[in-house]
Design a protein around this motif. Structure first.
Motif, PDB file in Angstrom:
ATOM      1  N   TYR A   1       0.813  -1.209   0.000  1.00 44.17           N
ATOM      2  CA  TYR A   1       0.000   0.000   0.000  1.00 44.17           C
ATOM      3  C   TYR A   1       0.854   1.270   0.000  1.00 44.17           C
ATOM      4  CZ  TYR A   1      -3.317   3.589   0.935  1.00 44.17           C
ATOM      5  OH  TYR A   1      -4.045   4.735   0.824  1.00 44.17           O
TER       6      TYR A   1
ATOM      7  N   ASP B   1       1.803   1.837  -3.400  1.00 39.63           N
ATOM      8  CA  ASP B   1       0.589   2.295  -4.091  1.00 39.63           C
ATOM      9  C   ASP B   1       0.390   3.795  -3.895  1.00 39.63           C
ATOM     10  OD1 ASP B   1      -0.227  -0.040  -5.258  1.00 39.63           O
ATOM     11  OD2 ASP B   1      -1.484  -0.670  -3.567  1.00 39.63           O
ATOM     12  N   ALA B   2       0.648   4.253  -2.662  1.00 38.47           N
ATOM     13  CA  ALA B   2       0.466   5.673  -2.367  1.00 38.47           C
ATOM     14  C   ALA B   2       1.410   6.521  -3.214  1.00 38.47           C
ATOM     15  CB  ALA B   2       0.708   5.934  -0.876  1.00 38.47           C
TER      16      ALA B   2
ATOM     17  N   ASP C   1       0.017   6.536  -6.619  1.00 40.44           N
ATOM     18  CA  ASP C   1      -1.134   7.442  -6.709  1.00 40.44           C
ATOM     19  C   ASP C   1      -0.691   8.887  -6.859  1.00 40.44           C
ATOM     20  OD1 ASP C   1      -2.841   5.352  -6.512  1.00 40.44           O
ATOM     21  OD2 ASP C   1      -3.309   5.613  -4.379  1.00 40.44           O
ATOM     22  N   ALA C   2       0.478   9.210  -6.312  1.00 41.45           N
ATOM     23  CA  ALA C   2       1.001  10.567  -6.445  1.00 41.45           C
ATOM     24  C   ALA C   2       1.626  10.773  -7.828  1.00 41.45           C
ATOM     25  CB  ALA C   2       2.028  10.852  -5.352  1.00 41.45           C
ATOM     26  N   GLY C   3       1.632   9.731  -8.635  1.00 43.12           N
ATOM     27  CA  GLY C   3       2.088   9.865 -10.019  1.00 43.12           C
ATOM     28  C   GLY C   3       3.577   9.661 -10.217  1.00 43.12           C
TER      29      GLY C   3
ATOM     30  N   LYS D   1       1.229   2.507 -12.067  1.00 43.36           N
ATOM     31  CA  LYS D   1       0.313   1.855 -11.129  1.00 43.36           C
ATOM     32  C   LYS D   1       0.444   0.334 -11.135  1.00 43.36           C
ATOM     33  CE  LYS D   1      -2.690   5.565 -10.346  1.00 43.36           C
ATOM     34  NZ  LYS D   1      -3.648   6.003  -9.378  1.00 43.36           N
TER      35      LYS D   1
ATOM     36  N   ARG E   1      -5.315  -2.348  -0.637  1.00 48.83           N
ATOM     37  CA  ARG E   1      -6.154  -1.148  -0.762  1.00 48.83           C
ATOM     38  C   ARG E   1      -7.411  -1.276   0.084  1.00 48.83           C
ATOM     39  NH1 ARG E   1      -4.857   2.789  -4.547  1.00 48.83           N
ATOM     40  NH2 ARG E   1      -3.128   2.174  -5.883  1.00 48.83           N
TER      41      ARG E   1
END
Lengths: 301, 337
Positions: B92, B95-96, B99-101, B105, B316
C-alpha cells in the motif's frame, strides 16, 4: 536591593536598640535552611547535568579508545560531522547578518509594525521544531507550493543541503537578535546621533560606533546559535530524508547508530556533540573572564 | 526616524538572501529508500551488488540508504525525496507513491512474486523464560500483559501486526467481524506506547525494558536475539500469523530524470538472484528461491500463514477499512483513555 531599602533597614536597626532579643538578620535564612537549599541545588545539578554527561562518555569508551576512534572515522560518521560543520558554517554567518540587521532595525528605528516584527523574530522559539521542518516540506516539497517550479528547474531543496540549512537558519534565528535587541535598546541612539552630527556616514557610524558597542553580546549570540545549529534534531530530521553519508547530520547519525544496536558508536558521536557544547561553554566563560570588566561596563552602559 | 531610510532598505535587502543548490546528478549513485528493519540487510546486499556491478558493467556504484517507518518513508518520497528504488514494508505504501504519479500503477506486476523478493511474518518476542507465559494471540489480551507494537498509522510492520491479530480473531470466532474488532480493541488497550517505526518499538522493548511482549517482524526478532543475546530474549511463534510481503519498486519519475533506470532495475533484479536470496536468508528474511529456502529451512519455523489478498482482499481494501482516517483503527483507539 535598592538604596532606599538599604536606608530603611539601616534606620530600623538604629531605631530599635532597645530590643534586647537577638534577631536573625532579616535577609539571611538559618544555617540549615541555607545548607539544605544549596544541597538540593547541587544534587539537582549533578543528577540532571553532570550525570548524563558522564554517562555519555562512559558509554562511549565502554569498549576502549580504539572502538571509540573507529566510530568517529567511519565514513558515514565523517560525512555526518562534515555536514554538521558545513550547515553550521552557512547558517551561523547568515544569522549573524540577519540578527544584526533585525535588531538594529528594531532597536534604533521607530516604525509601524515594530512589535509584530519583534514577535515574528521570537516565532522559531515558540514553534515546535517539527513544525519548523514541516513548513519547508510544505513549501519546497514535490507537492508543495513551489515544488513543481523547483522540479522543473532541477533544484532540490528539501531532503538535501539547502533544506537542512534553511531549517537550521529558521530555528537558530532568534539567538543573535534576542541577545542584541535589549542591549541595543539600552544603549540608545545617543552615540550614533553624535557620530552623525560630527559628520560620519552611515557605514562609518555602524563600523566605529554601533559594532564595537555590541561586539560581546553579538559574540555570545553567535556562540549560542552555533551550539543550537549543530545540535538541532527535530526540524532537521523532518527535512533530512535520512540518507546516510549524504543528508545525515550528527544528531541524526546518533539516532541511527543507536537504533542499530551500535551503542558505543552512538555515544561516541554523541560525546563529540557534547564536546562541542562544552567548548562553546568554555569559550563563553573564557570571554566573560577575560573581558568581564568590559562586559560589565557595557551592561551598565 | 533617526537614520536615512536607505539603511532600512539595506537591512531588508539582506533579509531577502535566497539560495539554492543544483541537484547532484551522479548516474552511478542509487538511493534506496527503505523501511526500518532492513538496515542490516541492505548494508550487506549493497556491498554485494556493488561488487557484482563492478565485475559485470565495470563501473563503481554507490548505493545510499535511508530508513524509517514505512509510511513515513513513502510520504518523504511523495514529498520529493529522490529515491531511485523503494523497498518498503507493504504494497500500500508503494501504491500511495504510485497514486502521487511518481511510478506506474502496475508496478507490482513488473517483478516476480508480487514484486516481493523476500517475505517475513509476525512473531512474538518475550523476555527470557517467558515470565508471563505468552504462547499465542489470546495471551496478549489478558489483563496485566503489556504489548509493544509500533503505530499502524506510520509503520508497515505495525499494520502487519494488527492484521495478523485480526486474522487470528476472525478465524477463532468463525469469521465474526465484531468479535475480531473486540479482540483487537482489547489488544491495543494493553499497548502502553506506540512508536512510529518497528525499530523504535524494538528499542523500547529491549533497551528501555518496557512491556512483556513485542509484536515484531520475524527478521527483527531474530536480529534482536542475535544482537542482544539469547540469554535475554526468546521468540514465541503463534499458532497463526500473516504472510508479510515487503515489496520493491523502481521509482519511474526519479530514474528517468537521473538516467539511472538500468542500474536501478539491475539492483532490484539482483535481489532475486541466488546471491541476493542468500543475503536475505542470512538476514532472517524468508527467501523466495526454493533451493535457498531449503538450505535455510532450519532457521525459519513452520507457521500457518494467511495472506493479505486471501484474508483481507488486498492492501487497498485493508487500508481503507482499517487504517484510513476515521477507520477501524482510529475508532478502537479513540475510546482509549
Amino acid at each position: 536591593m535598592s538604596a532606599e531599602e538599604k536606608a530603611s533597614v539601616a534606620q530600623d536597626s538604629v531605631a530599635a536598640p532597645v530590643v534586647v532579643r537577638v534577631r536573625r538578620p532579616a535577609l539571611a535564612e538559618s544555617r540549615w535552611v541555607r545548607r539544605l537549599l544549596i544541597a538540593a541545588a547541587l544534587v539537582f545539578l549533578a543528577l540532571f547535568l553532570l550525570l548524563p554527561l558522564v554517562a555519555v562518555f562512559v558509554q562511549a569508551f565502554q569498549k576502549g579508545f580504539a572502538a571509540y576512534w573507529e566510530a568517529l572515522v567511519e565514513p558515514d560518521a565523517v560525512a555526518a560531522i562534515r555536514l554538521t560543520l558545513l550547515v553550521a558554517a552557512i547558517a551561523v554567518p547568515l544569522n549573524l547578518v540577519f540578527g544584526v540587521a533585525a535588531s538594529w532595525c528594531i532597536a534604533k528605528f521607530d516604525f509601524r509594525g515594530k512589535h509584530l516584527l519583534t514577535t515574528l523574530i521570537d516565532l522559531p522559539f515558540s514553534v515546535s521544531p517539527v513544525i519548523s521542518g514541516l513548513v519547508f516540506v510544505l513549501l519546497f516539497g514535490l507537492h508543495g507550493v513551489l515544488g513543481p517550479f523547483l522540479k522543473s528547474q532541477g533544484i532540490q531543496i528539501v531532503f538535501a543541503l539547502p533544506g537542512l540549512v534553511l531549517a537550521t537558519v529558521f530555528v537558530t534565528f532568534p539567538f543573535v537578535a534576542r541577545e542584541l535587541i535589549p542591549l541595543m535598546h539600552e544603549q540608545g541612539c545617543d552615540e550614533e546621533e553624535a557620530a552623525l552630527v560630527l559628520g560620519a556616514s552611515g557605514w562609518q557610524t555602524f563600523w566605529h560606533v554601533t559594532l564595537p558597542n555590541i561586539k560581546w553580546g553579538l559574540l555570545y549570540g553567535v556562540l549560542l546559535s552555533n551550539a543550537r545549529a549543530m545540535g538541532e534534531f527535530g526540524a532537521v530530521s523532518v527535512v533530512s530524508g535520512h540518507i546516510r553519508g549524504e543528508t545525515n547530520t550528527m544528531p541524526l547519525h546518533v539516532e541511527i547508530l543507536y537504533n542499530e544496536y551500535n551503542f558505543v558508536a552512538a555515544f561516541a558521536v554523541a560525546s563529540l556533540l557534547a564536546l562541542l557544547a562544552l567548548v562553546t561553554l568554555a569559550a563563553k566563560t573564557a570571554l566573560e573572564w577575560r573581558f568581564g570588566a568590559e562586559l560589565a561596563a557595557l551592561k551598565r552602559h | 526616524m533617526l537614520f536615512r531610510s536607505r539603511f532600512l532598505v539595506l537591512a531588508a535587502g539582506l533579509a531577502f538572501f535566497g539560495f539554492a543548490a543544483a541537484r547532484a546528478a551522479g548516474s552511478d549513485t542509487l538511493l534506496n529508500v527503505s523501511y526500518d528493519p532492513t538496515r542490516e540487510l541492505y548494508v550487506e546486499f549493497n556491498k554485494s551488488f556493488a561488487n557484482e556491478w563492478k565485475s559485470s558493467a565495470g563501473s563503481t556504484v554507490t548505493v545510499r540508504q535511508s530508513h524509517g517507518g514505512s509510511g513515513k518513508q513513502a510520504r518523504s518520497v511523495i514529498d520529493g525525496l529522490e529515491a531511485d528504488v523503494v523497498t518498503l514494508a507493504l504494497a500500500y505504501d508503494i501504491d500511495a507513491i504510485a497514486d502521487a504519479g511518481l511510478l506506474a500503477k502496475d508496478w507490482q506486476k513488473r517483478l516476480p512474486e508480487n514484486a516481493s523478493p523476500y517475505t517475513s511474518t509476525i512473531v512474538f518476542l518475550v523476555r527470557k523464560g517467558n515470565p508471563k507465559g505468552i504462547k499465542d494471540w489470546d495471551d496478549l489480551v489478558k489483563p496485566g500483559v503489556q504489548v509493544i507494537t509500533p503505530n499502524p498509522k506510520t509503520s508497515g510492520g505495525a499494520r502487519w501486526n494488527y492484521l495478523a491479530a485480526w486474522a487470528y480473531a476472525l478465524e477463532k470466532n468463525g469469521g465474526n467481524e465484531d468479535k475480531a474488532r473486540e479482540f483487537v480493541t482489547a489488544l491495543f488497550k494493553n499497548v502502553p506506547v506506540l512508536d512510529s517505526g518497528a525499530r523504535g518499538s524494538t528499542i523500547t522493548f529491549t533497551q528501555r525494558q518496557l512491556g512483556d511482549v513485542l509484536l515484531a517482524w520475524e527478521n527483527e526478532a531474530f536480529l534482536s536475539v542475535q544482537e542482544l543475546g539469547a540469554d535475554k530474549l526468546e521468540i514465541v511463534v503463534p499458532s497463526l500469523s500473516i504472510l508479510a510481503e515487503p515489496p520493491v519498486a523502481v521509482v519511474d519519475s526519479v530514474v528517468d530524470r537521473k538516467g539511472t533506470r538500468k542500474l536501478a532495475e539491475a539492483y532490484l533484479q539482483f535481489l532475486y538472484t541466488r546471491e541476493g536470496q542468500e543475503i536475505a536468508a542470512r538476514n532472517f528474511y524468508r527467501p523466495r528461491n526454493a533451493e535457498v529456502a531449503k538450505a535455510y529451512a532450519a532457521r525459519f519455523p513452520e507457521v500457518r500463514l494467511v495472506t493479505i489478498d486471501g484474508a483481507f482482499g488486498g492492501w487497498r481494501t485493508a487500508q481503507a477499512k482499517h487504517f484510513a482516517d476515521g477507520a477501524v483503527f482510529d475508532q478502537i483507539t479513540q475510546g482509549k483513555k
